[in-house]
Scaffold this active site. Sequence first.
Site, short mmCIF file in Angstrom:
data_model
loop_
_atom_site.label_atom_id
_atom_site.label_comp_id
_atom_site.label_asym_id
_atom_site.label_seq_id
_atom_site.Cartn_x
_atom_site.Cartn_y
_atom_site.Cartn_z
N SER A 130 0.81 -1.22 0.00
CA SER A 130 0.00 0.00 0.00
C SER A 130 0.84 1.27 0.00
O SER A 130 0.31 2.36 -0.23
CB SER A 130 -0.94 0.02 1.21
OG SER A 130 -0.22 0.14 2.41
N LYS A 167 0.42 4.05 6.85
CA LYS A 167 -0.29 4.93 5.92
C LYS A 167 0.13 6.39 6.19
O LYS A 167 0.69 6.71 7.24
CB LYS A 167 -1.82 4.83 6.12
CG LYS A 167 -2.42 3.46 5.84
CD LYS A 167 -2.45 3.13 4.37
CE LYS A 167 -3.18 1.81 4.12
NZ LYS A 167 -2.43 0.64 4.64
#
Length: 206
Positions: A130, A167
């Site tokens: 990600s 993230k």
Amino acid sequence: MYEDLNDNQIKILHYMKSEISQKGYPPSVREICQAVGLKSTSTAHGHLSKLELKGYIRRDATKPRAIEILSQGDEQSPYIHKEIINVPIVGKVTAGQPILAVENIEDTFPLPIDFVDSESTFILTVKGDSMIDDGIHENDYVVVRQQSDARNGDIVVALIDDSATVKRFYREKDHIRLQPSNTSMSPILVDDVTILGKVTGVFRKI
């Protein structure tokens, strides 16, 4: 050169110079034994003591791997060892439990002190892709400074549903957005989130 050293002491000195030059920190005594072909750590310690006595190295007995390579005349060489901190590698993250709880720590990894900006720093293995657009790939190791808050744009380790995720953090009007750095993935929107720390570095095996 090295007329006052025996063959093993020369090998040890060259090996330590090579390791410090490549990695930034000296080898452990066991690694020295394996590289030079010594059968016991006590023999290696004996050679290190002779190297120190003859002015080729300087050691700090209170710290692990604390060795400096000295040039003749006791002048510091380019192979000076910086202080090393053994940073814990966290294998799992559980809600309600301190991140650095003993049962969470799988191993430790030595890093130079100028790469570690807090005693509560830890290392986490990245799962998934990600964050590839930020150069963070699956199975990379991220260095994380433990903290409970973050600024917009920080790369953080956040706890969601009892699982740690890496993230970018953004606090917006009525929610928090955890943004992946992968155009094929959607952001995670939450009302609140537990921040475990801020990512300060990344490294990988080749």
